[in-house]
Design an enzyme around this catalytic site. Structure first.
Site: not given
Ligand code: GLA
Length: 596
Positions: A160, A234
């Site tokens: 991210e 995700e």
């Molecule tokens: C983001 C991050 C993950 C985690 C999620 C929330 O997507 O990439 O590592 O922190 O948020 O659980």
């Protein structure tokens, strides 16, 4: 054509070994699941109809001290990936170096912060050099597992970064860290809707992180990257919890239609988490969007497999759904493990915090503990001599919480909200003690560089900075606990008001050990250790009111339990077969912005 054709992205669908391929993935972090259970959890992942395991790699555990690497036992990444291969799973690795993941400092080692000018997640030389040394080691471990000889079909570049984006050269640098060391598999990035703005890199596939479809995020990704396979890297199957608020749940009825739609649209998916597990020890992260909020130890996440590995309703419904995407019946689901609510155990011995201090004071962050790597996690005790009472001000320089004592009598606490205390009038020399807890470093957001812990600046008594501290490192690592146990200072006559202190009990296990949940009603705040393993933190404010104790960490016969308690002790420790998640809140009822 070679049969080792890896994952390709030349069309709107992935192909693997030259055949069309859809990634049906699930995240399980090996570092959050006792090694003895890796196989059980992976078999359950496969039996749910998933074909790919995804995992982060936590740098802070693999390089606990600068230049000292650990890829053994619970951290044997190579065996974990090989096990997935044996069970017929593909693997996507997410090695960071920053991983977020509700993990202390997003998985970055705290020793990086010894450099006062550190700029994490940038090409600042002090960061980039450390990444290079770590990647030399890490890539030597993972390279043999790439798809030519193993199951790894793709590797994620950072995590991210689009939401952080402090340095335009950083992402190409991390890509190069992988490629220059011979990682030739598909590389990808993973971003939330907001982070997708980041321009991306030539030859690196963008993927998205989300929980709801109503915001058109997938279409947005398709527009940015036409004629490429789409993937939700995700898909958040639940959410994580902070101390003092509610336990998050995401109802299966709300989740299933979204997953169905993603699949119907031909999009690949990874469930984050498929099985959350536990942030054992002091590894929880923290949030800070203006207010610092430490996260709980449990990483249950309301995921399809619960913290203790139970198949939930979500699991069953997803299995039905995923089975439609297979031509052959899914493997049987492994049978559930037995659990036990052991009989309560009684506290037999007590060691006052004050008797636990080693003779030799151990100095603070930048001083020679842990081979000059400073103290990373746990508690630090600061002591200084005062000759008067008055107004004691922390100026918000205490990270994150301090219990304050005068001559070892508790006088109050300081934290992010409370910066001032009145110390009682004293005559002559008195000892002021501050027991400071690192409650977990922030793992997401702009404040990463500001995560130094302990006392981080001047604290004042009547406007004058206190000086000449004696500092004790209470990291509660195995070496510390061993010294404690052999200290010869344990007493069997004690009061439950003898806090802070360590309270010891024995759990006798008849027959084969089983999983259980520790319950501590009547206790306040602290951490629990079983046979030397730090299980994590307890805190009566909840929402977590249990600690998961995996059977493999117990032995038949006698087991040693130690509770470190700050505030209020009871005379016993209880056990339950099931967890108590406390007050819950439905994530679908939260505003979208909290789930970016
Ligand atoms: C983001 C991050 C993950 C985690 C999620 C929330 O997507 O990439 O590592 O922190 O948020 O659980």
């Amino acid at each position: 054509m070679s049969r080792f054709q890896g994952l390709k992205v030349n069309a709107s669908q992935f192909s693997l070994m030259g055949e069309p391929f859809r990634i049906l993935g699930g995240s399980i972090h090996y570092f959050r699941v006792p090694r003895a259970y890796w196989k059980d959890r992976l078999l359950k992942l496969k039996a749910c109809g998933l074909n790919t395991l995804t995992t982060y790699v936590p740098w802070n555990l693999h390089e606990p001290d600068r230049g000292t690497f650990n890829f053994q036992d619970q951290l044997d990444l190579s065996s974990y990936i090989s096990l997935a291969a044996e069970l017929g799973l593909w693997v996507i690795l997410r090695p960071g170096p920053y991983i977020c993941a509700e993990w202390d400092l997003g998985g970055l080692p705290s020793w990086l912060l010894q450099d006062k000018d550190m700029r994490l997640r940038t090409t600042y030389p002090g960061f980039a050099d450390a990444v290079n040394l770590y990647f030399d080691k890490l890539v030597s471990v993972i390279k043999p597992l790439m798809v030519k000889g193993g199951p790894v079909i793709a590797v994620q570049v950072e995590n991210e970064y689009g939401s952080y984006a402090k340095d335009d050269e950083y992402m190409p640098f991390i890509r190069n860290c992988l490629q220059s060391r011979g990682i030739n598999e598909l590389l990808l990035t993973s971003d939330n809707w907001e982070g997708l703005r980041y321009e991306g890199m030539e030859g690196v596939l963008k993927t998205i992180n989300l929980q709801r479809l109503s915001f058109g995020a997938i279409q947005h990704l398709a527009d940015m990257q036409p004629q490429k396979p789409l993937m939700v890297m995700e898909y958040w199957s639940g959410w994580f919890d902070v101390w003092g608020e509610h336990h998050h749940v995401f109802r299966a009825e709300d989740m299933l239609p979204v997953v169905s739609e993603i699949l119907e649209r031909g999009v690949s998916i990874n469930l984050y988490m498929f099985h959350g597990g536990t942030s054992f020890g002091f590894m929880n992260g923290a949030m800070d969007f203006g207010t610092y909020k430490p996260l709980v130890t449990s990483y249950d996440y309301d995921a399809p497999l619960s913290e203790a590995g139970d198949c939930t309703t979500k699991y069953q419904l997803l299995r039905n759904l995923f089975s439609q995407y297979h031509n052959v019946p899914l493997p049987e689901v492994p049978s559930p493990q037995e659990r036990r609510a052991y009989n309560p155990v009684v506290i037999q011995q007590h060691l006052s915090l004050w008797d636990s201090l080693s003779e030799r004071p151990v100095n603070m962050e930048n001083l020679p503990v842990n081979s000059s790597n400073g103290q990373s996690y746990g508690y630090t005790l600061y002591e200084s001599t005062i000759t008067s009472g008055g107004i004691f001000t922390s100026r918000n320089n205490i990270r994150d919480r301090a219990l304050v004592f005068v001559d070892r009598h508790y006088v109050g606490s300081l934290d992010y909200k409370t910066h001032e205390l009145t110390l009682p009038d004293v005559k002559g020399e008195r000892t002021l003690s501050l027991l400071v807890e690192n409650c977990g470093r922030v793992n997401y957001g702009k404040a990463l560089d500001e995560q130094r812990k302990g006392i981080v600046g001047d604290i004042l008594l009547n406007h004058i900075p206190l000086k000449e501290f004696t500092i004790f490192c209470l990291d509660m690592k195995p070496g510390f606990m061993k010294r404690l146990i052999n200290s010869g200072q344990w007493k069997s006559d004690f009061k439950s008001s003898s806090v802070p202190g360590f309270f010891q009990a024995r759990l006798y296990v008849d027959g084969a050990p089983r999983d259980t949940f520790i319950r501590l009603p009547g206790w306040g705040k602290g951490a629990v250790f079983v046979n030397g393993q730090n299980l994590g933190r307890h805190w009566s404010i909840g929402p977590q009111h249990f600690l998961y104790l995996p059977g493999p960490w117990l032995r038949s016969g006698e087991n040693q339990m130690i509770v470190f308690e700050e505030h209020q002790a009871d005379d016993k420790i209880l056990f339950a077969e099931n967890p108590d998640h406390g007050k819950t809140i439905d994530v679908y009822k939260l505003p979208f912005c909290t789930l970016l």
